[in-house]
Motif scaffolding. Structure first.
Motif, PDB file in Angstrom:
ATOM      1  N   SER A  67      12.746  -5.238   2.419  1.00 15.71           N
ATOM      2  CA  SER A  67      12.425  -6.418   1.619  1.00 15.71           C
ATOM      3  C   SER A  67      11.875  -5.941   0.275  1.00 15.71           C
ATOM      4  N   LEU A  68      11.880  -6.830  -0.713  1.00  9.52           N
ATOM      5  CA  LEU A  68      11.369  -6.460  -2.032  1.00  9.52           C
ATOM      6  C   LEU A  68       9.930  -6.974  -2.186  1.00  9.52           C
ATOM      7  N   PRO A  69       9.168  -6.431  -3.138  1.00 17.65           N
ATOM      8  CA  PRO A  69       7.768  -6.880  -3.285  1.00 17.65           C
ATOM      9  C   PRO A  69       7.641  -8.398  -3.423  1.00 17.65           C
ATOM     10  N   SER A  70       8.560  -9.041  -4.141  1.00 14.91           N
ATOM     11  CA  SER A  70       8.438 -10.491  -4.339  1.00 14.91           C
ATOM     12  C   SER A  70       8.593 -11.263  -3.027  1.00 14.91           C
ATOM     13  N   ASP A  71       9.280 -10.670  -2.043  1.00 13.09           N
ATOM     14  CA  ASP A  71       9.499 -11.366  -0.766  1.00 13.09           C
ATOM     15  C   ASP A  71       8.193 -11.662  -0.038  1.00 13.09           C
ATOM     16  N   PHE A  72       7.159 -10.903  -0.357  1.00 12.36           N
ATOM     17  CA  PHE A  72       5.889 -11.076   0.334  1.00 12.36           C
ATOM     18  C   PHE A  72       4.985 -12.080  -0.399  1.00 12.36           C
ATOM     19  N   ARG A  73       5.477 -12.593  -1.558  1.00 15.76           N
ATOM     20  CA  ARG A  73       4.586 -13.405  -2.405  1.00 15.76           C
ATOM     21  C   ARG A  73       5.285 -14.637  -2.958  1.00 15.76           C
TER      22      ARG A  73
ATOM     23  N   LEU B 182       3.348  -2.128   3.587  1.00 19.00           N
ATOM     24  CA  LEU B 182       4.422  -1.798   4.534  1.00 19.00           C
ATOM     25  C   LEU B 182       5.169  -0.512   4.151  1.00 19.00           C
ATOM     26  N   ARG B 183       5.046  -0.105   2.896  1.00 19.80           N
ATOM     27  CA  ARG B 183       5.855   1.019   2.392  1.00 19.80           C
ATOM     28  C   ARG B 183       5.786   2.275   3.279  1.00 19.80           C
TER      29      ARG B 183
ATOM     30  N   ALA C  51      11.533  -3.237  12.051  1.00 20.12           N
ATOM     31  CA  ALA C  51      11.090  -1.939  12.576  1.00 20.12           C
ATOM     32  C   ALA C  51       9.773  -1.511  11.926  1.00 20.12           C
ATOM     33  N   ALA C  52       9.673  -1.667  10.611  1.00 18.88           N
ATOM     34  CA  ALA C  52       8.449  -1.255   9.912  1.00 18.88           C
ATOM     35  C   ALA C  52       7.257  -2.103  10.361  1.00 18.88           C
ATOM     36  N   MET C  53       7.483  -3.404  10.524  1.00 18.70           N
ATOM     37  CA  MET C  53       6.401  -4.282  10.984  1.00 18.70           C
ATOM     38  C   MET C  53       5.970  -3.921  12.408  1.00 18.70           C
ATOM     39  N   SER C  54       6.945  -3.618  13.264  1.00 19.89           N
ATOM     40  CA  SER C  54       6.603  -3.267  14.641  1.00 19.89           C
ATOM     41  C   SER C  54       5.759  -1.993  14.669  1.00 19.89           C
ATOM     42  N   LEU C  55       6.135  -1.023  13.841  1.00 20.00           N
ATOM     43  CA  LEU C  55       5.369   0.227  13.795  1.00 20.00           C
ATOM     44  C   LEU C  55       3.955  -0.018  13.257  1.00 20.00           C
TER      45      LEU C  55
END
Ligand SMILES: Cc1cc2nc3c(=O)[nH]c(=O)nc-3n(C[C@H](O)[C@H](O)[C@H](O)COP(=O)(O)OP(=O)(O)OC[C@H]3O[C@@H](n4cnc5c(N)ncnc54)[C@H](O)[C@@H]3O)c2cc1C
Ligand code: SF4
Length: 531
Positions: free
Chosen positions: A104-110, A128-129, A510-514
């Motif tokens: 996802s891109l930074p704007s996706d979180f905001r 998340l990076r 996957a990143a969120m699960s980790l």
């Protein structure tokens, strides 16, 4: 039948469950995983045979209602604009996914802050990076670092798949148009990497990769997790999360393929059954963790657009990965002059072998049959290129998963029913992107473009149905996937997403699960568990 208590019971062996179980096992936790499907049988994939496209359907089809195997549950979609596509097996959706890999891109979180719609995530891209970087190494992602449209940072471990003739033509067109493009990032090995073999470019990715190059978690995660002691129960359908008198999760009740009932007692339960299976299980558990009323609501399915160009030249487009040869983020960010907010990602894909060029997917209402059949196959086979467009879908509480009143699975459990309508913002967004993608293919030399908007069979991304947030009145789980109402019940799959982004989801799932797993491990001493 009830075995001894374990530390953690995970439901679902797709990428969310695989990442969590492997990491927990590495940290010494005793883990049981319940998966209703079985290990995939690649001897049935037959990708090396010229007719593999004909008989791939029953085993490798994407629609559970069409596959209809007893380990699949049906999904009632008559009140949905889009059919839900899931795969039930060790590996989950990664067995048949196209393996397009995109952060996802930074704007996706905001999006609330930037565009005044929906909600911000309770975390940022920067949070998340590091987890993106770790899962890209674990999955053996191929691609190229340095895309100016993305924040700087480490890139994937493997070099990108070849652009091929098709990719070069479109890349040159984008250079002339001054539009963004970048070599494709895919969970596909371009050289030997761990358990993965190098891709042989057969374009069979969507029907199970028999060549062992596609990074599905039955290859990249489960063998190691099982080697570290994870007990992976296959053919195990969870039917209820059981709670104790204090309201803590006490384990999971499940049924095996012989109809025998089991109870796995656990200190912690993690649901990784995807954006449909997870809310279904919570609803089957008597509406568990639902004091907000949001379980099952805000379903986002990423309406998918396709434009295909026909070319005089042979672009070799029956071959190559069925991931993305290149992608474009040219129209990803909001421009309010366009009459909608948010955007989407384009991935350039091949159009498949002789049978694929005759079917409604990816040609929409233009399948080939009858008079002109041979001419049509000649014009399309190898001479076409396709932009697949993932569009951001905004959450709407009326789009939802409920339990169907009559339809059941092979164990008699109520099937999920999908109530979903494509919103006005998504329709405008899609129309705009399809028109721009058509221009791109014409610039690349297409003498004709075929637009296939809103194909029903495109609901491969199921997101948002167990919303994450900090306020229990307005969300089901906290920013670490812990249910506000049940402190030892967690959700680590794409159900938790407050908004959908406009990219393929597995990288972020996957990143969120980790990230959530690391938090659970770090807080193990303070974890509330049943006594
Ligand atoms: C044809 C297709 C192409 C796709 N292409 C891409 C792509 O290119 N890139 C991308 O990022 N994403 C793609 N996706 C989407 C991607 O596969 C999913 O987003 C991803 O697999 C979701 O991961 P998950 O672990 O949350 O769930 P899943 O992978 O769906 O796994 C959930 C597992 O839980 C099991 N389960 C559910 N309920 C129960 C129960 N009650 N008891 C026991 N087990 C249960 C299921 O059997 C399943 O195996 C594609 C999907 C499809 C179908
Ligand atoms: S193109 Fe590559 S990744 Fe896809 S099925 Fe063939 S070998 Fe596997």
């Amino acid at each position: 039948m009830s075995a001894g208590r374990v530390d953690v019971c995970v439901v679902g062996a797709g990428p969310a469950g695989a990442v969590a179980a492997k990491r927990l096992a590495e940290s010494g936790f005793g883990v049981v995983v319940l998966e209703q499907g079985h290990w995939p049988d690649y001897s049935q994939a037959r990708a090396a045979e010229p007719d593999f496209e004909i008989d791939s359907g029953p085993e490798w089809g994407w629609n559970p209602n069409v596959r209809g195997r007893e380990q699949d549950y049906p999904v009632e979609c008559s009140e949905s604009d889009i059919d839900v596509l899931v795969y039930n097996a060790v590996g989950g959706g990664t067995i048949v996914y196209a393996a397009q890999w995109h952060r996802s891109l930074p704007s996706d979180f905001r999006v609330r802050t930037l565009d005044g719609v929906a909600d911000d995530w309770p975390l940022t891209y920067e949070d998340l990076r590091p987890f993106y970087e770790r899962v890209e190494t674990d999955f053996g992602v191929s691609g190229l670092a340095g895309d100016p449209a993305l924040p700087p940072g480490a890139g994937p471990p493997l070099p990108p798949v070849p652009l091929g003739r098709m990719g070069r033509r479109v890349a040159q067109a984008h250079n002339r148009l001054g539009r963004h493009w970048w070599p494709g990032s895919n969970a596909i090995a371009t050289r030997e990497y761990g358990a993965l073999r190098p891709c042989v470019q057969r374009a069979a990715c969507l029907f199970g990769c028999a060549d062992g190059a596609k990074s599905s978690v039955d290859r990249t995660h489960w063998p190691e997790a099982v080697g570290r002691g994870v007990r992976l129960e296959t053919g195990a359908r969870a039917r209820r999360v059981v709670c104790d008198r204090d309201g803590l999760a006490d384990g999971v009740e499940w049924v095996d393929r012989a109809g025998r009932e089991h109870l796995t007692r656990a200190d912690v339960v993690i649901l990784c059954a995807n954006g449909i299976g997870t809310p279904r299980l919570l609803l089957l558990s008597g509406g568990l963790a639902n004091s907000s009323g949001l379980v099952g609501r805000r379903l986002m399915l990423h309406p998918f657009g396709i434009v295909t160009g026909l070319f005089e030249d042979d672009l070799d487009s029956a071959q190559g990965v069925w991931g993305q040869h290149l992608y474009s983020l040219e129209f990803y960010e909001t421009d309010t002059d366009r009459g909608f907010v948010r955007g989407g990602k384009w991935g350039l894909q091949p159009t498949g072998g002789p049978l694929s060029v005759t079917r409604p997917w990816p040609w929409g209402d233009h399948p080939l049959w009858g008079a002109g059949f041979h001419d049509g196959v000649r014009r399309r086979l190898g001479h076409s290129a396709m932009w697949g467009i993932v569009t951001e879908d905004l959450p709407d509480e009326s789009n939802r998963v409920v339990l169907d009143e009559t339809l059941t699975d092979s164990d008699g459990l109520p099937a999920p029913k999908i109530i979903y309508r494509i919103g006005e913002n998504s329709r405008r967004l899609m129309d705009f992107h399809l028109a721009r993608a058509g221009e791109s293919l014409v610039e690349a030399g297409a003498y004709e473009t075929i637009t296939a908007p809103r194909i029903r069979a495109t609901g491969w991304h199921q997101l948002g149905t167990v919303k994450m947030g900090t306020d229990p009145a307005d969300s089901v789980v906290d920013p670490w996937g812990r249910a506000h109402d049940v402190p030892n019940l967690f959700v680590f799959d794409g159900s938790t997403w407050p908004t959908s982004s406009g990219t393929n989801p597995v990288a972020t799932i996957a990143a969120m699960s980790l990230r959530c797993t690391e938090h659970l491990i770090a807080g193990r001493r303070a974890q509330e568990v049943p006594t």
